[in-house]
Every structure is written in C-alpha cells, then in structure tokens.
Design a protein around this motif. Sequence first.
Motif, PDB file in Angstrom:
ATOM      1  N   MET A  96     -10.216  31.973  49.518  1.00 15.47           N
ATOM      2  CA  MET A  96      -9.793  32.787  48.383  1.00 15.47           C
ATOM      3  C   MET A  96      -9.384  34.195  48.814  1.00 15.47           C
ATOM      4  N   THR A  97     -10.128  34.750  49.757  1.00 17.36           N
ATOM      5  CA  THR A  97      -9.809  36.082  50.267  1.00 17.36           C
ATOM      6  C   THR A  97      -8.450  36.068  50.958  1.00 17.36           C
ATOM      7  N   SER A  98      -8.211  35.036  51.735  1.00 14.01           N
ATOM      8  CA  SER A  98      -6.929  34.901  52.425  1.00 14.01           C
ATOM      9  C   SER A  98      -5.789  34.764  51.420  1.00 14.01           C
ATOM     10  N   LEU A  99      -6.009  33.947  50.416  1.00 11.31           N
ATOM     11  CA  LEU A  99      -4.998  33.757  49.366  1.00 11.31           C
ATOM     12  C   LEU A  99      -4.725  35.061  48.620  1.00 11.31           C
ATOM     13  N   LYS A 100      -5.780  35.789  48.320  1.00  5.78           N
ATOM     14  CA  LYS A 100      -5.655  37.070  47.620  1.00  5.78           C
ATOM     15  C   LYS A 100      -4.830  38.046  48.453  1.00  5.78           C
ATOM     16  N   ASP A 101      -5.116  38.101  49.751  1.00  4.33           N
ATOM     17  CA  ASP A 101      -4.368  38.986  50.637  1.00  4.33           C
ATOM     18  C   ASP A 101      -2.880  38.623  50.666  1.00  4.33           C
ATOM     19  N   LYS A 102      -2.588  37.335  50.726  1.00  3.99           N
ATOM     20  CA  LYS A 102      -1.190  36.889  50.734  1.00  3.99           C
ATOM     21  C   LYS A 102      -0.492  37.263  49.429  1.00  3.99           C
ATOM     22  N   LEU A 103      -1.182  37.062  48.306  1.00  3.36           N
ATOM     23  CA  LEU A 103      -0.596  37.397  47.012  1.00  3.36           C
ATOM     24  C   LEU A 103      -0.354  38.897  46.882  1.00  3.36           C
ATOM     25  N   GLU A 104      -1.285  39.696  47.383  1.00  2.00           N
ATOM     26  CA  GLU A 104      -1.112  41.147  47.330  1.00  2.00           C
ATOM     27  C   GLU A 104       0.085  41.583  48.175  1.00  2.00           C
ATOM     28  N   LYS A 105       0.266  40.963  49.330  1.00  6.88           N
ATOM     29  CA  LYS A 105       1.413  41.285  50.183  1.00  6.88           C
ATOM     30  C   LYS A 105       2.715  40.895  49.480  1.00  6.88           C
ATOM     31  N   LEU A 106       2.726  39.715  48.886  1.00  5.28           N
ATOM     32  CA  LEU A 106       3.915  39.284  48.144  1.00  5.28           C
ATOM     33  C   LEU A 106       4.226  40.248  47.000  1.00  5.28           C
ATOM     34  N   SER A 107       3.202  40.702  46.336  1.00  2.00           N
ATOM     35  CA  SER A 107       3.376  41.644  45.232  1.00  2.00           C
ATOM     36  C   SER A 107       3.980  42.957  45.734  1.00  2.00           C
ATOM     37  N   ARG A 108       3.476  43.462  46.849  1.00  3.95           N
ATOM     38  CA  ARG A 108       4.027  44.702  47.433  1.00  3.95           C
ATOM     39  C   ARG A 108       5.479  44.497  47.841  1.00  3.95           C
ATOM     40  N   ASP A 109       5.767  43.361  48.485  1.00  2.00           N
ATOM     41  CA  ASP A 109       7.137  43.072  48.906  1.00  2.00           C
ATOM     42  C   ASP A 109       8.074  42.976  47.708  1.00  2.00           C
ATOM     43  N   THR A 110       7.622  42.336  46.651  1.00  2.00           N
ATOM     44  CA  THR A 110       8.429  42.206  45.439  1.00  2.00           C
ATOM     45  C   THR A 110       8.691  43.567  44.814  1.00  2.00           C
ATOM     46  N   SER A 111       7.668  44.405  44.777  1.00  2.91           N
ATOM     47  CA  SER A 111       7.840  45.751  44.228  1.00  2.91           C
ATOM     48  C   SER A 111       8.865  46.537  45.041  1.00  2.91           C
ATOM     49  N   THR A 112       8.793  46.415  46.347  1.00  2.00           N
ATOM     50  CA  THR A 112       9.747  47.109  47.215  1.00  2.00           C
ATOM     51  C   THR A 112      11.169  46.625  46.936  1.00  2.00           C
ATOM     52  N   GLU A 113      11.341  45.321  46.844  1.00  3.38           N
ATOM     53  CA  GLU A 113      12.665  44.767  46.565  1.00  3.38           C
ATOM     54  C   GLU A 113      13.164  45.204  45.187  1.00  3.38           C
ATOM     55  N   ASN A 114      12.281  45.247  44.211  1.00  2.00           N
ATOM     56  CA  ASN A 114      12.671  45.687  42.869  1.00  2.00           C
ATOM     57  C   ASN A 114      13.142  47.142  42.888  1.00  2.00           C
ATOM     58  N   ARG A 115      12.435  47.984  43.631  1.00  2.00           N
ATOM     59  CA  ARG A 115      12.857  49.390  43.742  1.00  2.00           C
ATOM     60  C   ARG A 115      14.245  49.481  44.363  1.00  2.00           C
ATOM     61  N   LYS A 116      14.489  48.711  45.420  1.00  2.00           N
ATOM     62  CA  LYS A 116      15.802  48.705  46.073  1.00  2.00           C
ATOM     63  C   LYS A 116      16.888  48.261  45.089  1.00  2.00           C
ATOM     64  N   LEU A 117      16.602  47.213  44.328  1.00  2.00           N
ATOM     65  CA  LEU A 117      17.575  46.714  43.352  1.00  2.00           C
ATOM     66  C   LEU A 117      17.856  47.743  42.262  1.00  2.00           C
ATOM     67  N   ARG A 118      16.817  48.434  41.805  1.00  2.00           N
ATOM     68  CA  ARG A 118      17.014  49.453  40.778  1.00  2.00           C
ATOM     69  C   ARG A 118      17.927  50.563  41.281  1.00  2.00           C
ATOM     70  N   VAL A 119      17.748  50.932  42.532  1.00  2.00           N
ATOM     71  CA  VAL A 119      18.608  51.967  43.118  1.00  2.00           C
ATOM     72  C   VAL A 119      20.040  51.461  43.168  1.00  2.00           C
ATOM     73  N   LEU A 120      20.220  50.224  43.597  1.00  2.00           N
ATOM     74  CA  LEU A 120      21.569  49.658  43.678  1.00  2.00           C
ATOM     75  C   LEU A 120      22.228  49.548  42.304  1.00  2.00           C
ATOM     76  N   ILE A 121      21.469  49.147  41.317  1.00  2.00           N
ATOM     77  CA  ILE A 121      22.010  48.987  39.963  1.00  2.00           C
ATOM     78  C   ILE A 121      22.471  50.329  39.411  1.00  2.00           C
TER      79      ILE A 121
END
Length: 66
Positions: free
Chosen positions: A32-57
């Motif tokens: 569960m800890t490993s899964l949580k860590d992976k999900l948190e990383k995915l969440s950070r990566d998604t947030s970063t990509e969303n910020r990049k897209l907002r700038v582009l838009i």
Amino acid sequence: MKRLERDHQKAKKRADQFQKEKDTAKSELNKMTSLKDKLEKLSRDTSTENRKLRVLINLPLSMFRR
C-alpha cells in the motif's frame, strides 16, 4: 505434565499464527505504501503537465504561426 505440554503447544501455535498475521499485515502495508508513493508521483507529474498546458493555452496563437 501432559496438560502443560498441551498448553505449551497451543500457545506456540497461537504465537505462530499471530506472527503469520503480522507478516501478512506488514507485507500489505508495504504494498500500500508503494502504491501510495506511485500515485503521489503520478499526481505531481499530472499537475506539472497541467501547468504547462495552461501556459500554452494562454499564449497567443500568433506565436505558433509561421
């Protein structure tokens, strides 16, 4: 003496069972800890990509024309 041996065997069996349950719970926690860590990383990566897209838009279209 027989009763003492029986009681000892029962106690040993219970201790073994508790140890097995403890090991299983620890293994589950690690998964569960490993899964949580992976999900948190995915969440950070998604947030970063969303910020990049907002700038582009928000950039003017003229920047993309040749």
